[in-house]
Design a protein around this motif. Structure first.
Motif, PDB file in Angstrom:
ATOM      1  N   ARG A 179       0.830  -1.203   0.000  1.00  0.00           N
ATOM      2  CA  ARG A 179       0.000   0.000   0.000  1.00  0.00           C
ATOM      3  C   ARG A 179       0.869   1.260   0.000  1.00  0.00           C
ATOM      4  O   ARG A 179       0.643   2.202  -0.765  1.00  0.00           O
ATOM      5  N   SER A 194      -2.151  -3.176  -9.819  1.00  0.00           N
ATOM      6  CA  SER A 194      -1.759  -3.915  -8.620  1.00  0.00           C
ATOM      7  C   SER A 194      -0.786  -5.038  -8.971  1.00  0.00           C
ATOM      8  O   SER A 194       0.198  -5.276  -8.264  1.00  0.00           O
ATOM      9  N   GLN A 362      -2.038  -8.004   6.547  1.00  0.00           N
ATOM     10  CA  GLN A 362      -3.055  -7.752   5.518  1.00  0.00           C
ATOM     11  C   GLN A 362      -3.830  -9.032   5.191  1.00  0.00           C
ATOM     12  O   GLN A 362      -5.050  -8.993   4.981  1.00  0.00           O
ATOM     13  N   LYS A 365      -6.183  -9.732   8.061  1.00  0.00           N
ATOM     14  CA  LYS A 365      -7.297  -8.777   8.040  1.00  0.00           C
ATOM     15  C   LYS A 365      -8.331  -9.179   6.992  1.00  0.00           C
ATOM     16  O   LYS A 365      -9.544  -9.136   7.244  1.00  0.00           O
ATOM     17  N   ALA A 366      -7.862  -9.582   5.806  1.00  0.00           N
ATOM     18  CA  ALA A 366      -8.780  -9.986   4.737  1.00  0.00           C
ATOM     19  C   ALA A 366      -9.560 -11.245   5.116  1.00  0.00           C
ATOM     20  O   ALA A 366     -10.707 -11.426   4.697  1.00  0.00           O
ATOM     21  N   ASP A 470      -5.190  -7.535  -4.449  1.00  0.00           N
ATOM     22  CA  ASP A 470      -5.688  -6.253  -3.981  1.00  0.00           C
ATOM     23  C   ASP A 470      -5.882  -6.232  -2.472  1.00  0.00           C
ATOM     24  O   ASP A 470      -5.767  -5.174  -1.835  1.00  0.00           O
ATOM     25  N   ASP A 471      -6.158  -7.409  -1.881  1.00  0.00           N
ATOM     26  CA  ASP A 471      -6.310  -7.483  -0.426  1.00  0.00           C
ATOM     27  C   ASP A 471      -5.000  -7.173   0.290  1.00  0.00           C
ATOM     28  O   ASP A 471      -5.012  -6.727   1.441  1.00  0.00           O
ATOM     29  N   ASP A 474      -4.232  -3.429   1.483  1.00  0.00           N
ATOM     30  CA  ASP A 474      -4.943  -2.773   2.594  1.00  0.00           C
ATOM     31  C   ASP A 474      -3.922  -2.241   3.586  1.00  0.00           C
ATOM     32  O   ASP A 474      -2.779  -2.663   3.627  1.00  0.00           O
ATOM     33  N   GLU A 475      -4.343  -1.289   4.399  1.00  0.00           N
ATOM     34  CA  GLU A 475      -3.425  -0.703   5.398  1.00  0.00           C
ATOM     35  C   GLU A 475      -3.285  -1.619   6.595  1.00  0.00           C
ATOM     36  O   GLU A 475      -4.141  -2.396   6.899  1.00  0.00           O
TER      37      GLU A 475
END
Length: 475
Positions: A179, A194, A362, A365-366, A470-471, A474-475
């Motif tokens: 990111r 990406s 990340q 989180k996903a 793309d996941d 994420d921050e």
């Protein structure tokens, strides 16, 4: 401020401006990671003195450099050149006393390890400067910074003398995440997909200096050609400079890195000894600790293994890329040709897997498991004489909530097709993993791809979770 990412670090550094006491900050991280830039941007209005140590220079030159920098910062009559570091810091005290205002005053000592020459007394003088002067005021932020992370940790943060427990804030600046890499490129008006950013990240990692010269409007192949293989390539000879700037006796560190680069899954301590010839009692622990502290190597505890089975895995993208495509490349300077070869395809699989180890937060989180404690590792079962079956799993998240995610990471240019044969392969992997390791937990196959997978009956029967690259942004 013109800074990509670094939100946590910026917030912490800015908060120190509001504290009602003086602060002693240690910031460390590898060469080219943006440490100096971060301090200058955050404390632009507050720096009252900044000096950087000189690489491989002696005591007299370090002292003269400090004095000259102080003279430039202090208009008026020039004091004589100090003969000791105690005298040098006394001049710095005088400079600070003459400054007006009550705002925080930042003193920034960069490349701190280079100041400390043999028997120079620098650390003792720094200790005296902080303990007997700065700590008695409420308006000083003393920042020490350097690439030699292990030196700062050993000599300052874990100091057992006068500097013991004096650091009030220490930060390790790590490479950008995906990111932050995208944000950094966009700040330079470079827009890439990406997939292209992931491909670039697998080659150079998230090191700002390696990304800063990328030109807009170019493909990844053109970018790589310019960075590594053209006549003016800026990164082709970076490798030797990188390690030499970080470590004394860097040849030993490089020997370890070279051995790790040849073994995708990592090496145990005993395997490193066998591969490098470095003796177990010859400072090997310190060398490994330094490589881990600087973010080049990651320690991994395999499933159901003892401390002796601890793996050291090379996760620095640039070093891996260097040994794969540059170190032994004497003839081929055409990246377009190299990416069509089988070695490149094999490397992308491992590099993509490595990227997962750098983006665990990340991925979790996903999957909705950020708050769950876990251990991450890869797994390899060699074929045996009985059934001949061997297999490997790229990335495993072993969770404390009685579940395990087996991640299949596929850097595939298109929608991935889970065929009947691949579904059977997945089923066999899971069975062997559970049987070999006596697993009682729930095991979920998780697929990570660039563009997704076809939702056919084989996918639906074997894959429990699906993630996209793309996941990872994420921050």
């Amino acid at each position: 401020m013109r800074i990509a990412g670094r939100k946590n670090e910026i917030a912490i550094l800015q908060s120190l401006l509001q504290k009602k006491q003086s602060e002693f900050v240690a910031l460390y991280g590898r060469r080219r990671i943006g440490k100096t830039y971060l301090i200058r941007e955050v404390y632009r209005q507050n720096i009252v003195f900044e000096c950087s140590g000189l690489h491989q220079q002696d005591f007299a030159q370090q002292l003269e450099n400090f004095w000259m920098t102080l003279v430039e910062a202090s208009p008026g009559e020039k004091p004589p050149v100090p003969k000791t570091w105690l005298q040098a810091f006394a001049l710095l005290k005088a400079h600070i006393k003459n400054l007006p205002g009550s705002d925080k005053k930042v003193i920034f000592l960069d490349e701190i390890a280079w100041f400390e020459t043999p028997r120079s007394g620098f650390l003792a003088a720094l200790d005296n400067f902080w303990n007997q002067y700065c700590s008695k005021r409420n308006d000083i932020i003393l920042v020490i910074c350097g690439s030699a992370a292990s030196w700062i940790i050993e000599k300052v943060i874990n100091n057992r003398g006068g500097l013991h427990n004096r650091i009030t804030c220490h930060l390790q600046l790590m490479p950008f995440t995906l990111r932050e890499t995208r944000d950094f490129l966009e700040m330079q008006n470079v827009t890439l997909t990406s997939k292209d950013i992931v491909q670039l990240y697998m080659c150079v990692g998230g090191v700002p200096y390696y990304l800063k010269d990328i030109d807009r409007g170019k493909s990844v192949a053109q970018i790589m050609q310019a960075l590594f293989f053209s006549s003016t390539a800026s990164l082709r000879h970076e490798f030797s400079n990188l390690y030499a700037s970080l470590f004394k006796n860097s040849d030993l560190h490089i020997a370890i890195v070279k051995a790790l680069a040849a073994k995708n899954k990592g090496l145990t301590r005993n395997e490193i000894i066998a591969a490098t010839g470095i003796k177990s009692g010859g400072g090997l622990s310190g060398l490994l600790e330094e490589l881990v502290a600087c973010g080049f190597v990651k320690t991994i505890y395999p499933i159901n293994k003892t401390k002796d089975d601890l793996l050291y895995r090379l996760v620095d993208a640039y070093s891996l890329f260097y040994y794969k495509f540059i170190a032994n490349n004497k003839a081929n300077n055409n990246w377009e040709q190299m990416i069509n070869g089988q070695p490149y395809k094999i490397w992308t699989g491992y590099a993509f897997e490595n990227l997962c180890f750098l983006h665990v937060a990340q991925i979790k989180k996903a999957l909705g498991i950020s708050g769950i404690v876990s251990n991450e590792y890869s797994w390899l079962k060699k074929g045996d004489a009985i059934d001949g079956k061997g297999t490997q799993i790229d990335f495993i998240i072993d969770r404390s909530d009685n579940c395990i995610n087996l991640l299949e990471a596929k850097f595939y240019d298109g929608v991935f097709d889970v065929t009947k044969a691949y579904a059977e392969q997945l089923r066999t992997k899971v069975q062997l993993f559970k049987q070999t390791n006596h697993i009682k937990k729930n095991v979920f196959v998780t697929m990570l791809t660039v563009y997704g997978a076809k939702k056919n009956k084989y996918f639906l029967s074997e894959v429990a979770n699906e993630l996209l690259v793309d996941d990872l942004f994420d921050e």
